[in-house]
Design a protein around this motif. Sequence first.
Motif, mmCIF file in Angstrom:
data_model
loop_
_atom_site.group_PDB
_atom_site.id
_atom_site.type_symbol
_atom_site.label_atom_id
_atom_site.label_comp_id
_atom_site.label_asym_id
_atom_site.label_seq_id
_atom_site.Cartn_x
_atom_site.Cartn_y
_atom_site.Cartn_z
ATOM 1 N N ASN A 1 0.820 -1.226 0.000
ATOM 2 C CA ASN A 1 0.000 0.000 0.000
ATOM 3 C C ASN A 1 0.853 1.276 0.000
ATOM 4 O O ASN A 1 0.389 2.335 0.439
ATOM 5 N N ASP A 2 2.088 1.176 -0.504
ATOM 6 C CA ASP A 2 2.904 2.372 -0.700
ATOM 7 C C ASP A 2 2.716 2.824 -2.151
ATOM 8 O O ASP A 2 3.470 2.454 -3.049
ATOM 9 N N LEU A 3 1.665 3.636 -2.379
ATOM 10 C CA LEU A 3 1.228 3.930 -3.742
ATOM 11 C C LEU A 3 2.215 4.835 -4.485
ATOM 12 O O LEU A 3 2.355 4.726 -5.705
ATOM 13 N N ASP A 4 2.897 5.734 -3.765
ATOM 14 C CA ASP A 4 3.852 6.622 -4.436
ATOM 15 C C ASP A 4 5.026 5.828 -5.004
ATOM 16 O O ASP A 4 5.454 6.041 -6.139
ATOM 17 N N LYS A 5 5.556 4.892 -4.238
ATOM 18 C CA LYS A 5 6.644 4.056 -4.744
ATOM 19 C C LYS A 5 6.154 3.181 -5.894
ATOM 20 O O LYS A 5 6.858 2.955 -6.877
ATOM 21 N N THR A 6 4.924 2.677 -5.740
ATOM 22 C CA THR A 6 4.363 1.840 -6.813
ATOM 23 C C THR A 6 4.297 2.617 -8.115
ATOM 24 O O THR A 6 4.709 2.138 -9.181
ATOM 25 N N LEU A 7 3.753 3.844 -8.057
ATOM 26 C CA LEU A 7 3.624 4.676 -9.252
ATOM 27 C C LEU A 7 4.993 4.983 -9.850
ATOM 28 O O LEU A 7 5.182 4.963 -11.064
ATOM 29 N N TYR A 8 5.974 5.249 -8.977
ATOM 30 C CA TYR A 8 7.327 5.552 -9.444
ATOM 31 C C TYR A 8 7.921 4.375 -10.226
ATOM 32 O O TYR A 8 8.438 4.543 -11.332
ATOM 33 N N TYR A 9 7.834 3.159 -9.686
ATOM 34 C CA TYR A 9 8.397 1.990 -10.358
ATOM 35 C C TYR A 9 7.668 1.691 -11.666
ATOM 36 O O TYR A 9 8.288 1.362 -12.680
ATOM 37 N N GLN A 10 6.324 1.799 -11.657
ATOM 38 C CA GLN A 10 5.566 1.459 -12.869
ATOM 39 C C GLN A 10 5.846 2.458 -13.988
ATOM 40 O O GLN A 10 5.900 2.093 -15.164
ATOM 41 N N GLN A 11 5.999 3.749 -13.650
ATOM 42 C CA GLN A 11 6.280 4.750 -14.687
ATOM 43 C C GLN A 11 7.668 4.548 -15.290
ATOM 44 O O GLN A 11 7.864 4.706 -16.491
#
Length: 828
Positions: free
Chosen positions: A217-227
């Motif tokens: 549930n760390d959405l900022d890190k998730t978004l960073y890796y996916q981008q």
Amino acid sequence: MHHQALRLLLAFLCSTFLAASAYANLPDSILQKIKKPTPEEEVGELISLARYYSRTSTVEFAQVLAEEGLKRAKALKNDSLVLKAKFILGSCYEDHGYYRLAAKTYQKGLALSKEKGTLEDQSQFLNAIGICYDYLGKYNEAIEVYLEAQKINEKLGYEKDMAYVLINIGLIRFNQKNYKEAESTFLRALKIGEKLDDDEVRALVWSNLGMLENERNDLDKTLYYQQKTLEIDLSHDPINPNWVGSDYSSIGEVWMKKGNPDSALYYLMKGLEIKKISMANRPLVTSHIQIAEFYLGQNKWGLAKAHIDSAKAIGHDLEDPTIRLEILRIDARYLVATGRGIEASALYENYIRLSDSLQQAQNYAAGKLLEEEFDLELRARDLADMEMQLLDEKEKSRSMRIALVLFLILIVLLVWLYFLNLHKNKELHTKQELLDKALAELQKRNEEINLKNEALEDALSTKTRFLSVISHEIRTPLHVIMGLANSLKEECKDPEHRRSIEILYDSTLQLIQLVNEVLDLNKLEHGSVKLKLLPFSFKQMLNTLKGAYTVECKRKNIGFEMNLGENLPEYLLADRIKIEQVVNNLLNNAIKFTENGQVKFEVKLLEENKDQALLELQVIDTGIGIPEKDQVNIFNPFYQADGDTSRNYGGTGLGLTITKALVELMQGTISLDSTPGQGTKITLILPLKKAKDPQNGESALQSTWKWPEGKTLLVAEDHPQNQMLLKMMLTRIGATATWTNNGAECLKAALEQKYDVILLDMHMPVMDGYEAAQHLRKKFGDSVYLMGLTAANIDEVNEKAESLFDSMLFKPYPQEKLYKLLEAAVNK
């Protein structure tokens, strides 16, 4: 012994007769074609095509090619080609979701590679088998084959393959909810990728780390890796639709969790659209389930149901138990949401039953398989015994009777084969003629298409050159008209005459805007517009817009309000000109179509991290609004709601088309909400990079500024009207210049006397401004200030020209812009 001899004789005669007849009856055209490529080369081409289509396009077509390639490779008894074909065929089954069939195909390839292949082949098949076991939930078996593959990779020193195995093991740990072990394994793979400087390994690791952070549930890190993963996958040529589509879908899920439905829906739908290119079943089912989850969260039951039905239709034959469980779960959730609890309860029971019995079913299937193999072995033994008994009985019968029967059978068989072969040869000849005819027709059509494409490209190129030339020729007189009109407006005291001059000035601006819109649309259609990312003050740009549009709305007796949210970034690294063009188009439209009330411009920060900010810009008016039937087409070129709109308000209908194209060029989105008679709201979502203070602040030009004494000015301008207008502008600030008509005269004058500032028009006879600037830079370096004057569009000025000049002035330009650049030049 006599019977065996007769049998061998019969087989020999039949095979010899068939081979000779078939070869003798082949047409010459076929024999010539067979001799060109070798059979091995033909099979190799089939396998290469299968590999290409399996990665970039239609999986079904790749499967057909792989199956044909495997068939021919077996016929040639070429083990190397058989191994390649088996691997590609297995990957096609895997993309379809037929994991048991894929694993079986890979296992056959592994067995052959151990007997006649290389260690590299064995590693490849082991890794593929592990992936299939992972999808089937056989995690322990998957780990075993992965470790076996890793031993081979270590022996061969294949570090990249070692990284792939680590990634696959990490995925199993992730599926087992062992997130700590999964993260450690992913980071080991990333370390290898960094060592090799391999973007493909990095992308796979970042994608899986994003999936891991999503579970945490760390959405900022998730978004960073996916981008970061998406950036790398988009850089491949050609792209892999499954990879890129999955990246978009993953980013959409993150935005859905972060509570941003617009961005979530955009990325989810983009992911589905890209996955449709490959038509691989499992990724398509996953996308439909994700979009259904989104619509259920938005209480849009009908749209959710449509995607659930699509997932069920595509995933009906998939062997992946996890996919079947996901379809049951989302369908049950839909039934609960729509008040059909009894039906949902039944689906949940199926979900639990399937989940609990999954491992039992696998064990039972394995037992049944062993039982069937044992039964087949017993039957084979029985058949062997019966055959032996039959042979014994035949040995006891009379040899002459058997010989006579066999001879009669041979005669009948030979006659039948002769006529059958004759018929087959005729059919083959007919089909070959039809095939040759079809190929000739196809080649003819391809040549016609190529000719039409070349003609179309020539026409488009001519159109582009025409627009570029006509743009320059139109801008030059427009610059003179606008400058003279502005001068007359300042000097005229008679109100009626002054109003006429203002109308002339405004009409000139409208004509300039029309020329710019046509040129911008042409460049956007050809993909020749590039973003120029430079640091600038975002808040200064907003303040400038506020001042300009406050005055504009006051002239029309309507209100203007600008609302800025908290924590807006001070500086951005973006194309300021393109952002201002988008905002100006929207604000000008809002003001044009608003007769009463007000226009609002709101800016707020949605999300940000260390390097990037997600901004929302809204333009809201109380104008005439847009009917719902016209909203779908409002972004199309030259489209206006109705004929009255064009007559009453003017315009070409290109503004919103250009705006949408520029927003998408900046990786943003644009949406519209409008009610006829009440007004319109247009929302932009722009992901922009943040920047530090560029430290190049510009001081405002004082209206009383005059050309300083002692400073020298040289002008090169071939157009007489432009010379007259420029002299008028320079006279107002007390500047006296030396005038030349081309670059050669300018260069000669500069060599005879030193000048502080030189103004050069770009297009002149004898020697143009570019060439003259090169000579001046070579002679004087940075000691002289060079200002370029051009009627070309800003996007047509290349980087080489920008490096030669200290500043560029694009015609038509207001005199204030000229004064501002001259002040900067003398203060340099």
